[in-house]
Design an enzyme around this catalytic site. Structure first.
Site, PDB file in Angstrom:
ATOM      1  CB  ALA A  63      -0.887  -0.010   1.236  1.00  0.00           C
ATOM      2  N   GLY A  94       0.699  -4.962   0.911  1.00  0.00           N
ATOM      3  CA  GLY A  94      -0.493  -5.045   0.070  1.00  0.00           C
ATOM      4  C   GLY A  94      -0.227  -5.717  -1.271  1.00  0.00           C
ATOM      5  CD  GLU A 102      -2.032  -7.488   3.055  1.00  0.00           C
ATOM      6  OE1 GLU A 102      -1.513  -6.390   2.779  1.00  0.00           O
ATOM      7  OE2 GLU A 102      -2.731  -7.658   4.059  1.00  0.00           O
ATOM      8  CD  GLU A 161       1.783  -5.437   5.712  1.00  0.00           C
ATOM      9  OE1 GLU A 161       2.568  -6.352   6.053  1.00  0.00           O
ATOM     10  OE2 GLU A 161       1.023  -5.529   4.731  1.00  0.00           O
TER      11      GLU A 161
HETATM   12  N1  CAA Z   1       4.619   3.228  -0.587  1.00  0.00           N
HETATM   13  C1  CAA Z   1       5.013   4.390  -1.140  1.00  0.00           C
HETATM   14  N2  CAA Z   1       6.148   4.525  -1.838  1.00  0.00           N
HETATM   15  C2  CAA Z   1       6.914   3.436  -2.008  1.00  0.00           C
HETATM   16  C3  CAA Z   1       6.557   2.186  -1.457  1.00  0.00           C
HETATM   17  C4  CAA Z   1       5.338   2.104  -0.728  1.00  0.00           C
HETATM   18  N3  CAA Z   1       4.899   0.956  -0.218  1.00  0.00           N
HETATM   19  N4  CAA Z   1       7.526   1.292  -1.781  1.00  0.00           N
HETATM   20  C5  CAA Z   1       8.448   1.958  -2.499  1.00  0.00           C
HETATM   21  N5  CAA Z   1       8.069   3.246  -2.644  1.00  0.00           N
HETATM   22  C6  CAA Z   1       8.797   4.311  -3.352  1.00  0.00           C
HETATM   23  C7  CAA Z   1      10.004   4.773  -2.562  1.00  0.00           C
HETATM   24  O1  CAA Z   1       9.621   5.679  -1.569  1.00  0.00           O
HETATM   25  C8  CAA Z   1      10.863   5.383  -3.631  1.00  0.00           C
HETATM   26  O2  CAA Z   1      10.340   6.648  -3.940  1.00  0.00           O
HETATM   27  P1  CAA Z   1      11.347   7.936  -4.030  1.00  0.00           P
HETATM   28  O3  CAA Z   1      12.224   7.612  -5.205  1.00  0.00           O
HETATM   29  O4  CAA Z   1      10.410   9.078  -4.270  1.00  0.00           O
HETATM   30  O5  CAA Z   1      12.084   7.976  -2.744  1.00  0.00           O
HETATM   31  C9  CAA Z   1      10.580   4.486  -4.840  1.00  0.00           C
HETATM   32  O6  CAA Z   1       9.363   3.826  -4.549  1.00  0.00           O
HETATM   33  C10 CAA Z   1      11.645   3.428  -5.042  1.00  0.00           C
HETATM   34  O7  CAA Z   1      11.819   2.711  -3.831  1.00  0.00           O
HETATM   35  P2  CAA Z   1      13.222   2.506  -3.116  1.00  0.00           P
HETATM   36  O8  CAA Z   1      14.149   3.645  -3.442  1.00  0.00           O
HETATM   37  O9  CAA Z   1      12.969   2.239  -1.669  1.00  0.00           O
HETATM   38  O10 CAA Z   1      13.731   1.188  -3.861  1.00  0.00           O
HETATM   39  P3  CAA Z   1      14.738   0.086  -3.310  1.00  0.00           P
HETATM   40  O11 CAA Z   1      15.047  -0.783  -4.459  1.00  0.00           O
HETATM   41  O12 CAA Z   1      15.846   0.725  -2.553  1.00  0.00           O
HETATM   42  O13 CAA Z   1      13.881  -0.743  -2.224  1.00  0.00           O
HETATM   43  C11 CAA Z   1      11.922  -1.905  -1.378  1.00  0.00           C
HETATM   44  C12 CAA Z   1      12.789  -1.529  -2.611  1.00  0.00           C
HETATM   45  C13 CAA Z   1      12.720  -2.839  -0.473  1.00  0.00           C
HETATM   46  C14 CAA Z   1      10.680  -2.606  -1.917  1.00  0.00           C
HETATM   47  C15 CAA Z   1      11.555  -0.631  -0.601  1.00  0.00           C
HETATM   48  O14 CAA Z   1      11.011   0.318  -1.498  1.00  0.00           O
HETATM   49  C16 CAA Z   1      10.534  -0.851   0.480  1.00  0.00           C
HETATM   50  O15 CAA Z   1      10.880  -1.354   1.548  1.00  0.00           O
HETATM   51  N6  CAA Z   1       9.244  -0.460   0.258  1.00  0.00           N
HETATM   52  C17 CAA Z   1       8.199  -0.530   1.239  1.00  0.00           C
HETATM   53  C18 CAA Z   1       7.719  -1.947   1.439  1.00  0.00           C
HETATM   54  C19 CAA Z   1       6.631  -1.980   2.489  1.00  0.00           C
HETATM   55  O16 CAA Z   1       6.848  -1.662   3.634  1.00  0.00           O
HETATM   56  N7  CAA Z   1       5.415  -2.401   2.095  1.00  0.00           N
HETATM   57  C20 CAA Z   1       4.286  -2.455   2.985  1.00  0.00           C
HETATM   58  C21 CAA Z   1       3.453  -1.232   2.839  1.00  0.00           C
HETATM   59  S1  CAA Z   1       2.154  -1.113   4.058  1.00  0.00           S
HETATM   60  C22 CAA Z   1       0.937  -2.099   3.480  1.00  0.00           C
HETATM   61  O17 CAA Z   1       1.044  -2.657   2.424  1.00  0.00           O
HETATM   62  C23 CAA Z   1      -0.291  -2.215   4.333  1.00  0.00           C
HETATM   63  C24 CAA Z   1      -1.211  -3.295   3.923  1.00  0.00           C
HETATM   64  O18 CAA Z   1      -1.282  -4.338   4.533  1.00  0.00           O
HETATM   65  C25 CAA Z   1      -2.074  -3.141   2.781  1.00  0.00           C
END
Ligand code: CAA
Length: 258
Positions: free
Chosen positions: A66, A109, A112, A132
């Site tokens: 998400a 998400g 999911e 999460e």
């Molecule tokens: N939400 C918003 N933006 C996101 C995102 C997310 N879930 N995942 C990645 N992005 C964005 C980053 O912020 C980044 O944007 P900027 O360039 O503007 O900074 C861009 O995508 C590229 O990401 P990274 O620079 O972080 O890429 P990476 O290769 O270094 O890392 C990754 C990849 C490990 C997937 C890392 O992006 C990450 O950890 N993302 C979040 C994963 C996460 O926590 N997901 C759970 C979300 S909460 C949820 O999903 C609730 C639910 O149950 C529905």
């Protein structure tokens, strides 16, 4: 042919393909994406000329979860008022077989959403996770419920409590994904599977989806009873008559989806 902001939609014969398309955010699922996916998938589901739906992302990410930036400042009251994430339920309930073709990250998400599909085909680069807890929340799009049914309690707890990611090989071994293929064959394989399904009777496949999903909702006895009633009912379809006649006549069935 509606234009969507965050996804691409294409059709190839009886197969509909929805591609998540927010590359700069690794396909993070914001509200617009949710609304786009639900609308596009619902339209494909209702279309008698579509027999299977593929949902996919990019090579690097199916979806990284998400959209954290969109959610971060929301209040509990607002989340509750709009029943945040609830529109996804409509996607999960669609009965046209849905195939998730996952390459790269399927986190939060994203994992999911893949699990809302009827089966998952993974590239060998796929990574599944429910991170999460690192953000101070728990899965919110069905992860605590669907993951345990897919891989059992101990592994689900491991993923949800430690945020450990599962690679494609472990995901297949654990029953989360149906097949793992080399990354460059992901879409071809998903298309082959989708074409196979779409070449069969749509209403029969839809009943199969409903019957299998009933296993999530009912006791064994009720589920078996439901299956039997559906089985009986299918004898009212032209496709059952055609399928069985074609077998006897040693020819390929020509289903009319009726
Ligand atoms: N939400 C918003 N933006 C996101 C995102 C997310 N879930 N995942 C990645 N992005 C964005 C980053 O912020 C980044 O944007 P900027 O360039 O503007 O900074 C861009 O995508 C590229 O990401 P990274 O620079 O972080 O890429 P990476 O290769 O270094 O890392 C990754 C990849 C490990 C997937 C890392 O992006 C990450 O950890 N993302 C979040 C994963 C996460 O926590 N997901 C759970 C979300 S909460 C949820 O999903 C609730 C639910 O149950 C529905």
């Amino acid at each position: 042919n509606t234009e969507y902001e965050t996804i691409l939609v294409s059709r190839d014969g009886r197969v509909g393909v929805i591609t998540l398309n927010r590359p700069k955010a690794l396909n993070a699922l914001n509200e617009q994406t949710m609304n786009d996916v639900v609308a596009a998938a619902t339209e494909l589901d209702r279309d008698p000329d579509i027999g299977a739906i593929i949902l996919t992302g990019s090579e690097k990410a199916f979806a990284a979860g998400a959209d954290i930036k969109e959610m971060a400042t929301k209040s509990a009251a607002e989340m509750y008022r709009v029943d945040f994430f609830s529109p996804w339920d409509a996607f999960a309930r669609l009965r046209t077989p849905k195939i998730a073709a996952v390459s790269g990250y399927a986190l939060g998400g994203g994992c999911e959403l893949a699990m809302m599909c009827d089966l998952i085909i993974a590239a060998d680069t796929a990574k599944f996770g429910q991170p999460e807890i690192n953000l101070g929340v728990i899965p919110g799009m069905g992860g605590t419920q669907r993951l345990i049914r897919a891989i059992g309690k101990s592994k689900a707890m491991d993923m949800i409590l430690t945020a450990r990611q599962m690679d494609a090989e472990e995901a297949e071994r654990s029953g989360l994904v149906a097949r793992v293929v080399p990354a460059d064959q992901l879409l071809d394989t998903a298309n082959d599977v989708a074409r196979t399904i779409a070449g069969l009777s749509k209403p029969v496949a839809q009943h199969a989806v409903e019957a299998v999903n009933a296993a999530y909702e009912t006791t064994l006895q009720q589920g078996v009873q439901y299956e039997r009633r559906v089985f009986h009912g299918l004898f009212s379809t032209a496709d059952q008559k055609e399928g069985m006649t074609a077998f006897s006549e040693k020819r390929k069935a020509n289903f009319t989806h009726e």
